[in-house]
Design a protein around this motif. Structure first.
Motif, short mmCIF file in Angstrom:
data_model
loop_
_atom_site.label_atom_id
_atom_site.label_comp_id
_atom_site.label_asym_id
_atom_site.label_seq_id
_atom_site.Cartn_x
_atom_site.Cartn_y
_atom_site.Cartn_z
N LYS A 175 0.83 -1.20 0.00
CA LYS A 175 0.00 0.00 0.00
C LYS A 175 0.87 1.25 0.00
O LYS A 175 0.59 2.23 -0.72
N LYS A 176 1.94 1.23 0.79
CA LYS A 176 2.85 2.37 0.84
C LYS A 176 3.55 2.59 -0.51
O LYS A 176 3.75 3.72 -0.95
N MET A 177 3.91 1.47 -1.17
CA MET A 177 4.67 1.54 -2.43
C MET A 177 3.77 1.61 -3.66
O MET A 177 4.27 1.62 -4.78
N LEU A 178 2.43 1.65 -3.46
CA LEU A 178 1.46 1.66 -4.56
C LEU A 178 1.68 0.51 -5.54
O LEU A 178 1.81 0.68 -6.75
N LEU A 179 1.70 -0.70 -4.97
CA LEU A 179 1.87 -1.91 -5.77
C LEU A 179 0.57 -2.72 -5.73
O LEU A 179 -0.24 -2.54 -4.82
N PRO A 180 0.35 -3.63 -6.72
CA PRO A 180 -0.84 -4.47 -6.68
C PRO A 180 -0.95 -5.21 -5.35
O PRO A 180 0.07 -5.58 -4.78
N PRO A 181 -2.16 -5.41 -4.81
CA PRO A 181 -3.48 -5.20 -5.43
C PRO A 181 -4.05 -3.79 -5.29
O PRO A 181 -5.21 -3.56 -5.63
N PHE A 182 -3.27 -2.83 -4.79
CA PHE A 182 -3.76 -1.45 -4.61
C PHE A 182 -3.67 -0.65 -5.91
O PHE A 182 -4.27 0.41 -6.04
#
Length: 692
Positions: free
Chosen positions: A588-595
């Motif tokens: 979530k912090k790194m803006l990676l999937p699944p976000f």
């Protein structure tokens, strides 16, 4: 005169071809036809019949031949293929031919009449031959202990359902089925080995009472035998196994029986989701986290996502099942997109069942085996126990180096390092699956002095044989799985080396209290951000299959014993889901999937300069067009793991956006603009949606 729109089996061409249908000839959507394109004949599938075409009628050709009297595919399967094609940006023709058995894809079989295929006794699949072929009956004779709720104290403790709770689960499930409502259920167990099988059995009976079919998808064929045998003993209905090892004729006969509704329960591998069913009522996807579901030789797709799409289009329930649920599934549970069918209220705390030790010594008695580890193995051998070593590298040596020019032998097609097999004296390319004879002389300096670098399972076996000459050593893999376990004597000490998980249902006879993980440092240097997730699932699946009353010792030999990842997985966090929640926070912090959502565009060209110039122009045009799109990121050009393949240099661009639909619109625009860039005719490109 009618115009029919036809698609062909081609992985590049995503066009519909318009052909004229003669007045006296009748055909339907879903039938195969023979057409000519540039003096060559191709088998095509009719996907639409209309009276309009973009082209002038006088420029349209007539079809050559109608191959089917009745449609092989119904409208549902064509719409299903269209959805897959739109999402994965892959030609619909290739997907439709993938749905059909191989019999109907080849020209020499094109005129076969499906009605002539004998379906005399559909229960020929349910005989003892399959089980004998895989020596399953021999395994049962030596008292291999399969899952039994009365015997397994862990599941007796944690998974005993109150009668009222079970009744509520079944009532809710029946209600959803009667309403023809799509829903995704998740369970934290392993149906393959009959955990909570009574609830699943009751659900299957509900579906069978509605005269619908059940599809159970397993990651590999040998997972299906216990389920197959159990259902045969409990249900008076037709059941079949379905996987790719069957002959084309057998597969065709099964396909026809499934299509006509003569088979009620189908236990199959990943390709079974693409088969046409008479009336599907329930899909159960076992081991939903498994990496095998995310990979395919034809085109990159996720079996789990396609199974969910199919259930949605059919308005039926689907159950995702795993002991170690994937991060995407847990994320969807958190946002209330999926629901637990029943939830394990008590999670297993692995520290209560295992003692973890890290060996990080710099001094080794022999390559890759520390002195301390050898002493520990000897101690357990003296106790007359079996030691299990998990090791993933195949072959004898990972690389072969020339002693004179110091160059590593590489595959000419993909530039990846060859793996050396000493027993057969061959070189193997893991990416191309190519096998060649070992070189007599170096292709670079023409001298003969090679040094094997790195250690594979063959070399590890050789080392252990030298250190423990009187001990039996077994190397177990997918090919020899059933043969090897018949050779193991549980009364004698032995060392078992495996690259795959040894499931307790097959290996419960072992007297084992020592588990060793060798050479796991590669996960610390992977470019793939999902490596930690896959490694965690791998480790915890192994631990699940070694749970016992007696506390076991787990040894992890690594050069980085104090690395943050190892400390969090083995020491800081108590359960698998503690680790998963940590990974979710990190992503979530790194803006990676699944976000976020990713699409990878892979470009190939024989000329590296043309490829780099093309990508430079393309990236510039994309940035100019979407400069105001704040939630869109373009990454690259990046190198791939397989830098070169079959003489083509390869690069990729990764597109990232929070919204999936917006990302697909951007991808469609990119496909249009890159056709206008110079040298596009010298570029091949592949679209990989939700890359691994």
């Amino acid at each position: 005169m009618k115009i029919i729109k036809i698609v062909i089996n081609n992985s590049v061409i995503n066009n519909e071809f318009d052909y004229l249908l003669p007045k006296n000839i009748v055909t339907s959507i879903g039938c195969r036809v023979l057409i000519s394109i540039k003096k060559k004949y191709y088998i095509g599938i009719v996907i639409k019949i209309t009276s309009h075409s973009i082209k002038y009628r006088n420029k349209l050709k007539f079809i050559t031949k109608i191959l089917d009297k009745q449609p092989l595919l119904n409208s549902f399967m064509i719409n299903f293929a269209k959805k897959i094609s739109q999402y994965y940006q892959y030609p619909i023709g290739s997907i439709l031919f993938r749905i059909l058995p191989i019999f109907f894809r080849k020209k020499n079989k094109s005129c076969i009449n499906i009605d002539d295929i004998q379906s005399k006794n559909i229960l020929y699949m349910n005989n003892i031959k399959i089980l004998k072929y895989f020596q399953f009956l021999k395994i049962k004779k030596i008292n291999f202990k399969f899952y039994n709720q009365k015997q397994d104290y862990l599941y007796k403790k944690y998974n005993n359902f109150m009668k009222n709770e079970k009744i509520n689960i079944l009532e809710n499930f029946k209600k959803k089925c009667n309403q023809n409502k799509f829903c995704v259920y998740v369970t934290q167990n392993n149906i393959i080995f009959l955990e909570k099988i009574n609830i699943y059995l009751d659900m299957i009976k509900i579906i069978l009472s509605q005269k619908k079919q059940i599809l159970i998808i397993v990651p590999q064929y040998y997972f299906s035998f216990q389920l197959y045998k159990y259902f045969l003993s409990k249900l008076d209905t037709s059941i079949c196994l379905l996987y790719s090892n069957f002959t084309n004729k057998k597969t065709l006969s099964i396909w026809k029986n499934i299509k006509n509704g003569l088979l009620s329960i189908i236990i199959g591998t990943k390709f079974s989701i693409l088969i046409q069913y008479f009336k599907l009522g329930l899909i159960i996807l076992t081991e939903e986290h498994n990496f095998i579901y995310r990979k395919n030789n034809v085109f990159e797709y996720n079996t789990r996502n396609i199974a969910i799409l199919r259930a949605k289009m059919d308005n039926i329930p689907i159950i995702l099942n795993s002991n170690t649920l994937s991060i995407e599934t847990i994320y969807n549970i958190n946002i209330k997109k999926y629901d637990f069918l029943f939830e394990n209220k008590k999670e297993i705390v692995y520290k209560n069942f295992f003692t973890f030790f890290f060996l990080g010594e710099k001094t080794f008695k022999s390559p890759y085996l520390s002195k301390t580890l050898i002493k520990i193995i000897l101690k357990y051998i003296q106790k007359n126990e079996q030691i299990i070593i998990y090791y993933k590298h195949i072959g004898y040596a990972i690389n072969i180096l020339c002693n004179f020019c110091h160059k590593i032998l590489k595959c000419t097609d993909c530039s990846n390092n060859f793996i050396f097999y000493k027993n057969i004296w061959k070189l193997y390319c893991y990416c191309c699956k190519k096998i060649i004879n070992m070189f007599d002389i170096c292709p670079f300096c023409h001298k003969n002095f090679f040094i094997p670098i790195g250690i594979g399972i063959e070399k590890l076996t050789e080392l252990l044989n030298n250190i423990f000459p009187n001990i039996s050593i077994f190397n177990i893999n997918n090919d020899n799985f059933f043969k090897k376990i018949l050779c193991i004597n549980n009364k004698k000490p032995s060392i078992i080396i495996s690259s795959q998980i040894l499931y307790k249902e097959y290996f419960s006879f072992l007297k084992n209290s020592l588990i060793i993980f060798l050479n796991i440092d590669n996960i610390l240097f992977s470019k793939n951000f999902k490596t930690t997730e896959y490694f965690t699932q791998y480790i915890f699946n192994i631990l699940n299959n070694h749970l016992n009353k007696k506390k076991k010792t787990v040894i992890i030999q690594t050069h980085y014993p104090n690395h943050e990842i190892f400390l969090k997985i083995f020491k800081k966090y108590q359960t698998y889901y503690d680790v998963v929640h940590f990974i979710l926070k990190e992503r979530k912090k790194m803006l990676l999937p699944p976000f976020t959502n990713h699409i990878s565009l892979i470009f190939e060209s024989k000329d590296q300069k043309i490829l780099l110039n093309f990508l430079k122009i393309l990236k510039k045009k994309i940035i100019e067009k979407f400069i105001n799109e704040k939630k869109f990121i373009i990454i690259g050009p990046l190198s791939l793991k397989q830098i070169k393949r079959k003489g083509f240099f390869r690069k990729q661009l990764i597109l990232q956006h929070i919204f999936k639909k917006k990302l697909q619109l951007i991808t469609n625009y990119i496909i249009v603009i890159m056709k206008k860039i110079i040298f596009f005719n010298k570029i091949k490109f592949i679209i990989n949606v939700d890359p691994i």
